[in-house]
Design an enzyme around this catalytic site. Structure first.
Site, mmCIF file in Angstrom:
data_model
loop_
_atom_site.group_PDB
_atom_site.id
_atom_site.type_symbol
_atom_site.label_atom_id
_atom_site.label_comp_id
_atom_site.label_asym_id
_atom_site.label_seq_id
_atom_site.Cartn_x
_atom_site.Cartn_y
_atom_site.Cartn_z
ATOM 1 C CG HIS A 62 -4.099 -1.326 -1.246
ATOM 2 N ND1 HIS A 62 -5.117 -2.212 -1.345
ATOM 3 C CD2 HIS A 62 -4.331 -0.425 -0.429
ATOM 4 C CE1 HIS A 62 -6.083 -1.728 -0.493
ATOM 5 N NE2 HIS A 62 -5.655 -0.609 -0.091
ATOM 6 C CG MET A 122 -11.597 -2.332 5.847
ATOM 7 S SD MET A 122 -9.912 -1.685 4.898
ATOM 8 C CE MET A 122 -9.178 -0.703 5.903
ATOM 9 C CB SER A 125 -0.899 0.088 1.319
ATOM 10 O OG SER A 125 -1.460 1.162 1.403
ATOM 11 C CG ASP A 158 -6.105 -2.525 3.580
ATOM 12 O OD1 ASP A 158 -5.186 -2.290 4.109
ATOM 13 O OD2 ASP A 158 -6.897 -1.677 2.840
ATOM 14 C CG MET A 188 -8.079 7.532 2.850
ATOM 15 S SD MET A 188 -7.242 7.719 4.288
ATOM 16 C CE MET A 188 -6.543 6.060 4.306
ATOM 17 C CG ASP A 195 -5.083 2.759 1.363
ATOM 18 O OD1 ASP A 195 -6.177 2.011 1.263
ATOM 19 O OD2 ASP A 195 -4.043 2.477 1.588
ATOM 20 C CG MET A 225 -11.165 3.840 2.591
ATOM 21 S SD MET A 225 -9.499 3.740 3.390
ATOM 22 C CE MET A 225 -8.511 3.687 1.980
ATOM 23 C CG HIS A 272 -9.344 0.660 0.125
ATOM 24 N ND1 HIS A 272 -8.688 0.614 1.271
ATOM 25 C CD2 HIS A 272 -10.746 0.673 0.494
ATOM 26 C CE1 HIS A 272 -9.494 0.598 2.194
ATOM 27 N NE2 HIS A 272 -10.865 0.537 1.720
HETATM 28 C C1 DX5 Z 1 -6.045 2.056 5.832
HETATM 29 C C2 DX5 Z 1 -5.710 1.744 4.648
HETATM 30 C C3 DX5 Z 1 -4.576 0.546 4.534
HETATM 31 C C4 DX5 Z 1 -3.131 1.104 4.938
HETATM 32 C C5 DX5 Z 1 -2.578 -0.255 5.605
HETATM 33 O O1 DX5 Z 1 -7.189 2.873 5.925
HETATM 34 O O2 DX5 Z 1 -6.790 1.190 3.952
HETATM 35 O O3 DX5 Z 1 -4.539 0.206 3.016
HETATM 36 O O4 DX5 Z 1 -2.427 1.646 3.946
HETATM 37 O O5 DX5 Z 1 -1.474 0.287 6.343
HETATM 38 P P1 DX5 Z 1 -0.663 -0.692 7.221
HETATM 39 O O6 DX5 Z 1 -0.276 -1.848 6.369
HETATM 40 O O7 DX5 Z 1 0.558 0.228 7.689
HETATM 41 O O8 DX5 Z 1 -1.417 -1.026 8.237
HETATM 42 ZN ZN ZN Z 2 -6.515 0.302 1.923
#
Ligand code: DX5
Ligand code: ZN
Length: 231
Positions: free
Chosen positions: A39, A143, A14, A181, A43, A41, A74, A72
């Protein structure tokens, strides 16, 4: 892919934990280390508090690698942005049921854009929120932390959800992938794979390792070396 690695468990670094000033290099290092997918993220400061990145960064990742790019989302109202993420070079789009009042339609729109639809489940979101679309998705992103930031500890109670999901997949003879994740590293990956996960999303464990991305991916792979995904 090396011969000693379980061929069907994939590592998905990620980039949330990557050095954005050297993003292309970091992505290429993850690819060289044997990552199968990247991956990303997204947000928006509304679905979760944090604001991260959007299609322009996905374009940059696309230019850096030929790996699959899992986005992903969010964000609230993801339907408004599906085309933009498809155009930026995403391979798969994961949406949260809470953000999709017409989840079935959203999943089918993602597929009609030529992408793989995934559904993402927050820790508090029961399997039943996605159970009825499992025949239409390419994967379920479980998650294992609350969404919104990296570096949080793995929530072990999520293992039961992964096991239940793997059982539904078996009972209904479905083919979707199960990704985990959040809080994934060599200490937590074995339990997640044993429960039925076939994709390991890892940010901190890969990009913040003091000895670099290659050894970090190697440790993750070694932690699951003797394991195979469930049928
Ligand atoms: C959290 C994200 C994850 C995050 C995971 O909201 O969806 O993808 O990057 O990070 P680590 O591996 O550091 O927990
Ligand atoms: Zn994620």
């Amino acid at each position: 892919m090396t011969a000693d690695r379980p061929p069907s468990v994939q590592i998905a670094p990620s980039i949330l934990a990557a050095d954005f000033g050297r993003l292309a290099e970091e992505v290429r290092a993850a690819e060289r280390a044997g990552a199968a997918r990247i991956h990303v993220d997204v947000m928006d400061g509304r679905f979760v508090q944090e604001i991260t990145l959007g299609p322009v960064v996905i374009q940059a990742v696309r230019r850096a690698t030929t790996l699959l790019i899992d986005v992903h989302l969010m964000i609230v109202e993801p339907d408004r942005h599906l085309e933009a993420f498809a155009g930026a070079g995403a391979t798969a789009l994961a949406v949260h049921p809470e953000a999709c009042p017409h989840l079935y339609q959203t999943v089918h729109r993602i597929r009609s854009l030529g992408l793989h639809p995934w559904v993402a489940l927050n820790p508090a979101t029961p399997l039943s929120a996605a159970e009825w679309v499992l025949g239409a998705v390419a994967g379920v992103l479980v998650m294992t932390v609350e969404p919104g930031s990296g570096g949080q500890p793995f929530i072990p109670e999520m293992l039961a959800k992964i096991r239940a999901l793997a059982q539904v997949r078996l009972d209904r003879d479905l083919r979707f992938e199960i990704a985990v994740d959040g809080g994934i590293g060599p200490d937590t990956a074995p339990a997640a794979v044993d429960a039925g996960a076939s994709v390991l999303v890892a940010g901190t464990a890969v990009f913040r390792a003091p000895d670099g991305i290659g050894p970090a991916v190697g440790r993750l792979r070694d932690s699951i070396r003797p394991m195979r995904r469930r049928p």
